[in-house]
Design a protein around this motif. Sequence first.
Motif, PDB file in Angstrom:
ATOM      1  N   VAL A  18      36.884  41.478  42.936  1.00 27.45           N
ATOM      2  CA  VAL A  18      36.974  41.205  44.369  1.00 27.45           C
ATOM      3  C   VAL A  18      36.802  39.704  44.554  1.00 27.45           C
ATOM      4  N   SER A  19      37.133  39.218  45.740  1.00 27.94           N
ATOM      5  CA  SER A  19      37.161  37.767  45.946  1.00 27.94           C
ATOM      6  C   SER A  19      35.806  37.116  45.680  1.00 27.94           C
ATOM      7  N   LYS A  20      34.709  37.780  46.047  1.00 25.53           N
ATOM      8  CA  LYS A  20      33.394  37.152  45.916  1.00 25.53           C
ATOM      9  C   LYS A  20      32.983  36.929  44.461  1.00 25.53           C
ATOM     10  N   ILE A  21      33.543  37.697  43.531  1.00 23.83           N
ATOM     11  CA  ILE A  21      33.197  37.522  42.119  1.00 23.83           C
ATOM     12  C   ILE A  21      34.376  36.955  41.322  1.00 23.83           C
ATOM     13  N   GLU A  67      35.279  32.670  52.782  1.00 27.50           N
ATOM     14  CA  GLU A  67      36.649  32.521  53.283  1.00 27.50           C
ATOM     15  C   GLU A  67      37.518  31.797  52.259  1.00 27.50           C
ATOM     16  N   ASP A  68      36.955  30.759  51.627  1.00 23.94           N
ATOM     17  CA  ASP A  68      37.693  30.051  50.572  1.00 23.94           C
ATOM     18  C   ASP A  68      38.033  30.994  49.416  1.00 23.94           C
ATOM     19  N   LEU A  69      37.053  31.776  49.007  1.00 24.11           N
ATOM     20  CA  LEU A  69      37.255  32.669  47.865  1.00 24.11           C
ATOM     21  C   LEU A  69      38.299  33.737  48.145  1.00 24.11           C
ATOM     22  N   SER A  70      38.430  34.138  49.402  1.00 29.14           N
ATOM     23  CA  SER A  70      39.387  35.188  49.743  1.00 29.14           C
ATOM     24  C   SER A  70      40.784  34.639  50.042  1.00 29.14           C
ATOM     25  N   SER A  71      40.916  33.324  50.040  1.00 29.59           N
ATOM     26  CA  SER A  71      42.196  32.714  50.368  1.00 29.59           C
ATOM     27  C   SER A  71      43.160  32.758  49.181  1.00 29.59           C
ATOM     28  N   GLN A  72      44.404  32.383  49.422  1.00 35.07           N
ATOM     29  CA  GLN A  72      45.393  32.256  48.357  1.00 35.07           C
ATOM     30  C   GLN A  72      45.315  30.839  47.797  1.00 35.07           C
ATOM     31  N   TYR A 130      29.108  42.767  40.209  1.00 30.49           N
ATOM     32  CA  TYR A 130      27.667  42.693  40.452  1.00 30.49           C
ATOM     33  C   TYR A 130      27.368  41.358  41.122  1.00 30.49           C
ATOM     34  N   ILE A 131      26.614  41.403  42.216  1.00 31.41           N
ATOM     35  CA  ILE A 131      26.214  40.186  42.926  1.00 31.41           C
ATOM     36  C   ILE A 131      24.720  40.225  43.162  1.00 31.41           C
ATOM     37  N   ASN A 132      24.030  39.179  42.710  1.00 29.27           N
ATOM     38  CA  ASN A 132      22.596  39.034  42.958  1.00 29.27           C
ATOM     39  C   ASN A 132      22.309  37.541  43.083  1.00 29.27           C
ATOM     40  N   GLY A 133      22.296  37.055  44.323  1.00 31.08           N
ATOM     41  CA  GLY A 133      22.118  35.633  44.551  1.00 31.08           C
ATOM     42  C   GLY A 133      23.287  34.848  43.989  1.00 31.08           C
ATOM     43  N   ALA A 134      22.990  33.898  43.102  1.00 29.31           N
ATOM     44  CA  ALA A 134      24.039  33.066  42.514  1.00 29.31           C
ATOM     45  C   ALA A 134      24.781  33.772  41.381  1.00 29.31           C
ATOM     46  N   VAL A 135      24.252  34.900  40.929  1.00 31.12           N
ATOM     47  CA  VAL A 135      24.890  35.639  39.837  1.00 31.12           C
ATOM     48  C   VAL A 135      25.984  36.537  40.405  1.00 31.12           C
ATOM     49  N   LYS A 136      27.218  36.273  40.013  1.00 31.53           N
ATOM     50  CA  LYS A 136      28.368  37.054  40.469  1.00 31.53           C
ATOM     51  C   LYS A 136      29.232  37.338  39.249  1.00 31.53           C
ATOM     52  N   SER A 141      39.871  38.105  39.136  1.00 32.50           N
ATOM     53  CA  SER A 141      38.863  37.542  38.234  1.00 32.50           C
ATOM     54  C   SER A 141      39.613  36.771  37.163  1.00 32.50           C
ATOM     55  N   GLY A 142      38.894  36.183  36.227  1.00 33.16           N
ATOM     56  CA  GLY A 142      39.530  35.301  35.265  1.00 33.16           C
ATOM     57  C   GLY A 142      39.517  35.794  33.834  1.00 33.16           C
ATOM     58  N   ASN A 143      40.416  35.220  33.051  1.00 31.17           N
ATOM     59  CA  ASN A 143      40.455  35.432  31.595  1.00 31.17           C
ATOM     60  C   ASN A 143      40.647  36.899  31.228  1.00 31.17           C
ATOM     61  N   ASN A 144      41.607  37.544  31.891  1.00 31.66           N
ATOM     62  CA  ASN A 144      41.992  38.921  31.580  1.00 31.66           C
ATOM     63  C   ASN A 144      43.399  38.947  31.011  1.00 31.66           C
ATOM     64  N   GLU A 145      43.776  40.063  30.413  1.00 35.25           N
ATOM     65  CA  GLU A 145      45.130  40.227  29.887  1.00 35.25           C
ATOM     66  C   GLU A 145      45.725  41.522  30.437  1.00 35.25           C
ATOM     67  N   VAL A 146      46.923  41.426  30.979  1.00 34.99           N
ATOM     68  CA  VAL A 146      47.685  42.595  31.414  1.00 34.99           C
ATOM     69  C   VAL A 146      48.951  42.601  30.570  1.00 34.99           C
ATOM     70  N   ARG A 147      49.055  43.539  29.637  1.00 30.36           N
ATOM     71  CA  ARG A 147      50.111  43.468  28.634  1.00 30.36           C
ATOM     72  C   ARG A 147      50.626  44.856  28.246  1.00 30.36           C
ATOM     73  N   TYR A 148      51.890  44.898  27.855  1.00 32.75           N
ATOM     74  CA  TYR A 148      52.518  46.078  27.258  1.00 32.75           C
ATOM     75  C   TYR A 148      52.514  47.296  28.187  1.00 32.75           C
ATOM     76  N   ASN A 149      52.454  47.077  29.488  1.00 27.34           N
ATOM     77  CA  ASN A 149      52.523  48.167  30.452  1.00 27.34           C
ATOM     78  C   ASN A 149      53.967  48.382  30.898  1.00 27.34           C
ATOM     79  N   THR A 150      54.241  49.549  31.455  1.00 26.32           N
ATOM     80  CA  THR A 150      55.551  49.852  32.014  1.00 26.32           C
ATOM     81  C   THR A 150      55.394  50.213  33.482  1.00 26.32           C
ATOM     82  N   PHE A 151      56.132  49.505  34.336  1.00 25.51           N
ATOM     83  CA  PHE A 151      56.099  49.721  35.777  1.00 25.51           C
ATOM     84  C   PHE A 151      57.455  50.273  36.204  1.00 25.51           C
TER      85      PHE A 151
END
Length: 529
Positions: free
Chosen positions: A247-250, A365-370, A210-216, A278-288
């Motif tokens: 996505v990069s913008k949020i 552009e900064d947000l989409s960079s590595q 969700y993006i609304n002005g400064a809120v992302k 995005s930040g502060n997520n957990e990816v765990r116990y999956n099988t690839f």
Amino acid sequence: MLIKPSKIRRLLLMTLLSVTLFPVTGYSSAENQLAGGAPGVTDVVYDVALESGVVSKVVKVSTSAQLETAIDEANPGTTIVLANGTYKGSKALQISGKHGTSTNPITIKAANRGRAIIAGADVLHIVRSSHIVVEGLKITNTGTTTRSAAVQLDGSNHIRLTRNMFAVPATGNKMIWLEIKGENSSDNQIDRNDFNGKSDPAPVIAFSGYINGAVKQISQRDVIEYNHFRNVKLSAANGNETIRLGVSKISLSEGQNKVQYNLFENCDGDLEVVSVKSGNNEVRYNTFINNRGGLTARHGHNNKFYGNFFFGDGVKEKVMGIRIYGNDHKIYNNYMEDITGDAIFLDSGKYDGGKDGKPTNPSDEDLSSQWRVYRATVVNNTIVNSKDGITIGSTNTSKKYAPTGSWVANNIVANKTGILYHESSSTDTIFKGNLGFGSTLSNASRGPSEILAINPDFTISEGLHKLSANSPAINKAVTDIQLEKRVKVIDDMDGQLRSKTDVGADEFSNAASSRKPLKAADVGPNAPE
């Protein structure tokens, strides 16, 4: 004899229901007509939760018009049961402003799993709603010109999509199978679904935020678990992730989302099978299993990747493990075998977001960079029979910001080819307590306290390379207060508690395993609860 007041209320309620509710059940087709001749529901059955006094209602439908009416009239506790057949039409698939409760959700489910089919050029759109359950449907609808998604959760919370079959036919256009977006999106559960055979561009699951002005803001506290993702077709285009978590913008927003206990097989759509943005997520116990690509922390900070199993066949190209950018990521207890691409890769960045990862007014552009890697922690992982081991930095001259402040400790890499611990860039990475065996140990000068060249003495148990009773890895993990401040590894990849702590993802133990690589029977619509 005295009768308790609660019992009196119960008797009165039962008497009232027998008079006012029960006679309206069991409509015949002739009787099942609303004013104006519009078809109504096929059956209505009331039930009572006696202790709470809440009346639940089961509504049986067999046409799209009946489904539309049933959704419009649904209240907390309503269960709408779809007979075998095909349902389509934008109004029938629109759930807007409907709210169940935590104990009495509104449920929309198939009478027979997979035989109530959502079809047509429409979107199953759940907007500004809460406490809705969608269960057992077959999703084949192909979106609209304004919404290129089969299912869209928009500004909704506490939505559960469970035991559904996603089999959306190809149209040649961009098509997200499940999109989660909008203001106040949170606490949704996507579990035990089958996502099979996607070939059109765009992700299978996309968190668009969700993006609304400064809120992302990305949707928060969502759980994706026990799903089967399979047969995502190879695409030369970018943006075809199986799961894109932001996505990069949020990307500077925090999700607190969990991707866990899922099975990914032959998901070849994008080199980022799971892309965390995005930040502060957990990816765990999956099988690839044999996916062209891997798990990537593409944007965001402070994500945890642990307890995952990655398998290749040793032949299919670009089967990967974990690649990261950004600050303060933790990678531990992961098992990787026959990986043909990068197993664990702390890449160099094209942009330096700073030690706190919060630059002032970064551009799109900064947000989409590595972004440069700060303070990555890579501990207690096992990599066997793979092309590469743990790689730090890049030789790509456009990536001038090498990782900094990172730890690589207590890992085992046992490969027959390549460089086991490869420092592509000169960095300040701290190495401690690692084992390497079978190929070139390192391209940098590292002593035995940093990387010890020794056979870990594996035994094959349950199809995995685990420590034998004679392994030199047993009880040899180094401890350091600075390392434990970052992450304290309390169990292993099998769910067994660690004692003195062994090197690698496996702790030598006689205790039963509580976690194993997932199989098809463990996930999807027929998985156990």
